[in-house]
Design a protein around this motif. Structure first.
Motif, mmCIF file in Angstrom:
data_model
loop_
_atom_site.group_PDB
_atom_site.id
_atom_site.type_symbol
_atom_site.label_atom_id
_atom_site.label_comp_id
_atom_site.label_asym_id
_atom_site.label_seq_id
_atom_site.Cartn_x
_atom_site.Cartn_y
_atom_site.Cartn_z
ATOM 1 N N MET A 88 -37.344 18.306 -70.378
ATOM 2 C CA MET A 88 -36.382 17.282 -70.628
ATOM 3 C C MET A 88 -36.132 17.501 -72.188
ATOM 4 O O MET A 88 -34.932 17.099 -72.486
ATOM 5 C CB MET A 88 -37.188 15.963 -70.608
ATOM 6 C CG MET A 88 -36.559 14.558 -71.042
ATOM 7 S SD MET A 88 -35.357 14.078 -69.961
ATOM 8 C CE MET A 88 -35.027 12.607 -70.392
ATOM 9 N N ALA A 89 -36.839 17.695 -73.066
ATOM 10 C CA ALA A 89 -36.702 18.010 -74.487
ATOM 11 C C ALA A 89 -35.584 19.172 -74.799
ATOM 12 O O ALA A 89 -34.569 18.873 -75.421
ATOM 13 C CB ALA A 89 -37.977 18.150 -75.329
ATOM 14 N N ILE A 90 -35.674 20.253 -74.003
ATOM 15 C CA ILE A 90 -34.732 21.065 -74.186
ATOM 16 C C ILE A 90 -33.346 20.855 -73.661
ATOM 17 O O ILE A 90 -32.421 20.904 -74.435
ATOM 18 C CB ILE A 90 -35.433 22.294 -73.557
ATOM 19 C CG1 ILE A 90 -36.663 22.919 -73.984
ATOM 20 C CG2 ILE A 90 -34.213 23.475 -73.385
ATOM 21 C CD1 ILE A 90 -37.255 24.079 -73.159
ATOM 22 N N VAL A 91 -33.260 19.982 -72.693
ATOM 23 C CA VAL A 91 -32.221 19.635 -72.069
ATOM 24 C C VAL A 91 -31.301 18.563 -72.885
ATOM 25 O O VAL A 91 -30.194 18.731 -73.338
ATOM 26 C CB VAL A 91 -32.217 18.917 -70.736
ATOM 27 C CG1 VAL A 91 -30.956 18.201 -70.256
ATOM 28 C CG2 VAL A 91 -32.709 20.001 -69.710
ATOM 29 N N SER A 92 -32.336 17.778 -73.549
ATOM 30 C CA SER A 92 -31.876 16.845 -74.601
ATOM 31 C C SER A 92 -31.352 17.708 -75.697
ATOM 32 O O SER A 92 -30.112 17.141 -76.204
ATOM 33 C CB SER A 92 -32.985 15.826 -74.986
ATOM 34 O OG SER A 92 -33.215 15.073 -73.927
ATOM 35 N N LEU A 93 -31.847 18.543 -76.258
ATOM 36 C CA LEU A 93 -31.053 19.286 -77.446
ATOM 37 C C LEU A 93 -29.850 19.859 -76.924
ATOM 38 O O LEU A 93 -29.129 20.164 -78.038
ATOM 39 C CB LEU A 93 -32.520 20.337 -77.914
ATOM 40 C CG LEU A 93 -33.538 19.691 -78.595
ATOM 41 C CD1 LEU A 93 -34.517 20.902 -78.836
ATOM 42 C CD2 LEU A 93 -33.083 19.263 -80.010
ATOM 43 N N VAL A 94 -29.577 20.356 -75.901
ATOM 44 C CA VAL A 94 -28.273 21.049 -75.343
ATOM 45 C C VAL A 94 -27.407 20.005 -75.489
ATOM 46 O O VAL A 94 -26.280 20.241 -76.096
ATOM 47 C CB VAL A 94 -28.717 21.853 -73.962
ATOM 48 C CG1 VAL A 94 -27.384 22.201 -73.535
ATOM 49 C CG2 VAL A 94 -29.579 22.815 -73.992
ATOM 50 N N ILE A 95 -27.611 18.851 -74.638
ATOM 51 C CA ILE A 95 -26.565 18.030 -74.611
ATOM 52 C C ILE A 95 -26.471 17.223 -75.699
ATOM 53 O O ILE A 95 -25.024 16.203 -75.706
ATOM 54 C CB ILE A 95 -26.796 17.182 -73.255
ATOM 55 C CG1 ILE A 95 -28.096 16.040 -73.488
ATOM 56 C CG2 ILE A 95 -26.795 18.095 -72.160
ATOM 57 C CD1 ILE A 95 -28.214 15.297 -72.191
ATOM 58 N N LEU A 96 -27.186 16.582 -76.530
ATOM 59 C CA LEU A 96 -27.167 15.806 -77.720
ATOM 60 C C LEU A 96 -25.911 15.857 -78.442
ATOM 61 O O LEU A 96 -25.173 14.949 -78.655
ATOM 62 C CB LEU A 96 -28.312 15.638 -78.406
ATOM 63 C CG LEU A 96 -28.335 14.415 -79.391
ATOM 64 C CD1 LEU A 96 -28.151 13.174 -78.579
ATOM 65 C CD2 LEU A 96 -29.696 14.334 -80.201
ATOM 66 N N PRO A 97 -25.643 16.967 -78.947
ATOM 67 C CA PRO A 97 -24.526 17.075 -80.015
ATOM 68 C C PRO A 97 -23.073 16.844 -79.325
ATOM 69 O O PRO A 97 -22.206 16.167 -79.854
ATOM 70 C CB PRO A 97 -24.543 18.692 -80.652
ATOM 71 C CG PRO A 97 -26.121 18.925 -80.421
ATOM 72 C CD PRO A 97 -26.415 18.453 -79.157
ATOM 73 N N LEU A 98 -23.049 17.578 -78.219
ATOM 74 C CA LEU A 98 -21.725 17.383 -77.441
ATOM 75 C C LEU A 98 -21.736 15.783 -76.693
ATOM 76 O O LEU A 98 -20.609 15.297 -76.750
ATOM 77 C CB LEU A 98 -21.577 18.450 -76.025
ATOM 78 C CG LEU A 98 -21.447 19.748 -76.603
ATOM 79 C CD1 LEU A 98 -21.757 20.556 -75.261
ATOM 80 C CD2 LEU A 98 -20.180 19.937 -77.194
ATOM 81 N N GLY A 99 -22.790 15.196 -76.505
ATOM 82 C CA GLY A 99 -22.678 13.851 -75.915
ATOM 83 C C GLY A 99 -22.313 12.860 -77.039
ATOM 84 O O GLY A 99 -21.542 11.898 -76.903
ATOM 85 N N VAL A 100 -22.879 12.922 -78.274
ATOM 86 C CA VAL A 100 -22.517 12.316 -79.481
ATOM 87 C C VAL A 100 -21.009 12.229 -79.757
ATOM 88 O O VAL A 100 -20.376 11.055 -79.767
ATOM 89 C CB VAL A 100 -23.370 12.639 -80.619
ATOM 90 C CG1 VAL A 100 -22.979 11.933 -81.806
ATOM 91 C CG2 VAL A 100 -24.870 12.153 -80.571
ATOM 92 N N PHE A 101 -20.702 13.764 -79.723
ATOM 93 C CA PHE A 101 -18.973 13.986 -79.862
ATOM 94 C C PHE A 101 -18.137 13.270 -78.703
ATOM 95 O O PHE A 101 -17.325 12.426 -78.933
ATOM 96 C CB PHE A 101 -18.721 15.228 -79.880
ATOM 97 C CG PHE A 101 -17.214 15.865 -79.941
ATOM 98 C CD1 PHE A 101 -16.744 15.623 -81.376
ATOM 99 C CD2 PHE A 101 -16.586 16.027 -78.951
ATOM 100 C CE1 PHE A 101 -15.332 16.229 -81.395
ATOM 101 C CE2 PHE A 101 -15.216 16.343 -78.999
ATOM 102 C CZ PHE A 101 -14.763 16.394 -80.079
ATOM 103 N N PHE A 102 -18.490 13.163 -77.556
ATOM 104 C CA PHE A 102 -17.898 12.828 -76.344
ATOM 105 C C PHE A 102 -17.887 11.212 -76.479
ATOM 106 O O PHE A 102 -16.779 10.593 -76.240
ATOM 107 C CB PHE A 102 -18.396 13.545 -75.194
ATOM 108 C CG PHE A 102 -17.688 12.974 -73.920
ATOM 109 C CD1 PHE A 102 -16.388 13.265 -73.490
ATOM 110 C CD2 PHE A 102 -18.279 12.024 -72.857
ATOM 111 C CE1 PHE A 102 -15.807 12.711 -72.669
ATOM 112 C CE2 PHE A 102 -17.690 11.673 -71.981
ATOM 113 C CZ PHE A 102 -16.477 12.016 -71.483
#
Length: 386
Positions: A1-15
């Motif tokens: 869960m933590a690894i996935v969050s690190l992957v998607i967080l920057p793109l998620g904030v941007f999107f």
């Protein structure tokens, strides 16, 4: 869960930041411009929707580097994006809708790419809201409720100002092995051709679309998607991880005027198309390509690079100015508020990922066959799935 969050967080904030801006402008245009001129609203909204969808096209084309290989004839390739069209496609992967957007973008009609979706889709933050503003058609998978909704939505497209694609997944749900087994059991019980690579199409929605679009949509694009054997499956999560895939797309154009006239004949035409699609996928499985058709190529879009770069500059400048003005990170309360905001974005991204997964999609229920007074078997399941 933590690894996935690190992957998607920057793109998620941007999107989500850029998406909320687009949604806000769409809402303002809907309230103040649409009552005065629906045509003007549609033209503006087309550009706004494209600004949002291009971010996902960028993730698809440039971040993950997914390759789309299009197999079709030169005439179909030339006309794509230059005419109204009903698009019927097998629902093979988690991101078939995004493959459609990429094809529409490369054909020049991304902002006017529409689809028939399940009703819950419109409640998805950013994506679902933008679909609602863009006049996507949302159904409840209950024909008694959906018949009039679909008809009125299709009729509204008569005066659409630019060439549009309306995508309809007539299988009604995404393909999984469990759903295929259920479809095979049903086909065997009804004496129908046993599917191997597709589900049995639910034809009522398709028949309604053809009936209502005959006079203003000249073509049907019969699209078949397949994933080569050596390619990882394209999923939303894999895209955000930057994992590349390959998607093969076979496109055959049918003239709307050449379809049969009666509803029953149109329904049978649709079923025959899916029998042929099943055989085409057998050949693809054997050869790992749609070798019978020419390979066409638009190339990746540089427009998505320009849009994403522009969004990035705008958002970074805005965030820096906001932090400078608010001193948000200079207090514990401000830091807590920032962390909470990032957590909300992470949760929203996980909701989007889970929503897109095939194994979590809800299959339409197939009712037992009933016999009408005429002694003919009813077309089962069409009241639940379109």
């Amino acid at each position: 869960m933590a690894i996935v969050s690190l992957v998607i967080l920057p793109l998620g904030v941007f999107f989500f930041c850029s998406g909320f801006i687009v949604n806000l402008i769409q809402a303002i245009c809907f309230v103040f411009i649409r009552p005065l001129s629906k045509s003007t609203y549609r033209k503006i909204n087309r550009q706004l929707a494209e600004l949002l969808w291009l971010e996902l096209v960028w993730i698809f084309d440039w971040w993950a580097g997914v390759q789309i290989k299009v197999f079709t004839d030169p005439e179909t390739f030339r006309l794509m994006g230059k005419e109204h069209a009903l698009v019927m496609c097998n629902h093979r992967s988690d991101i078939d809708w995004l493959v459609g957007w990429v094809l529409a973008q490369r054909s020049g009609c991304l902002g006017s790419a529409l689809a028939v979706m399940k009703k819950s889709s419109k409640f998805l933050p950013v994506i679902g809201w933008s679909m609602w503003f863009s006049e996507y058609l949302f159904l409840e998978r209950n024909w008694a409720k959906d018949e009039n909704t679909l008809k009125s939505g299709l009729q509204r497209l008569k005066d659409f100002p630019r060439p549009f694609w309306l995508a309809l997944f007539v299988e009604g749900t995404r393909f999984t092995q469990a759903k295929l087994l259920a479809a095979q059991e049903y086909a065997a019980s009804q004496g129908l051709p046993i599917p191997r690579n597709v589900l049995i199409p639910r034809t009522k929605g398709f028949v309604s679309a053809v009936s209502n679009m005959r006079l203003f949509a000249p073509a049907i694009y019969d699209i078949t998607l397949a994933i080569p054997k050596n390619s990882p499956p394209p999923t939303i999560l894999n895209l955000f991880k930057g994992k590349s895939s390959v998607v093969h797309v076979h496109i055959k154009r049918h003239l709307m005027k050449e379809l049969p006239e009666t509803d029953d004949s149109v329904a049978q035409w649709c079923k025959d198309i899916f029998v042929a699609k099943d055989a085409l996928l057998d050949k693809h499985m054997a050869n790992d390509t749609f070798s019978a058709q020419e390979l066409q190529d638009h190339g990746r879009s540089k427009k998505s690079l320009v849009v994403v770069t522009s969004w990035a500059c705008l958002l970074v400048f805005g965030v820096l100015k906001f932090l400078q003005w608010s001193s948000l990170l200079s207090s514990r309360r401000g830091i807590a508020f920032t962390v909470l905001g990032l957590a909300v974005v992470t949760v929203l991204m996980h909701i989007l990922i889970r929503f897109s997964q095939s194994e979590r999609s809800t299959p339409a229920k197939v009712a037992p066959a009933k016999t009408k007074n005429e002694g003919k078997p009813s077309e089962t399941g069409d009241d639940k799935q379109h």
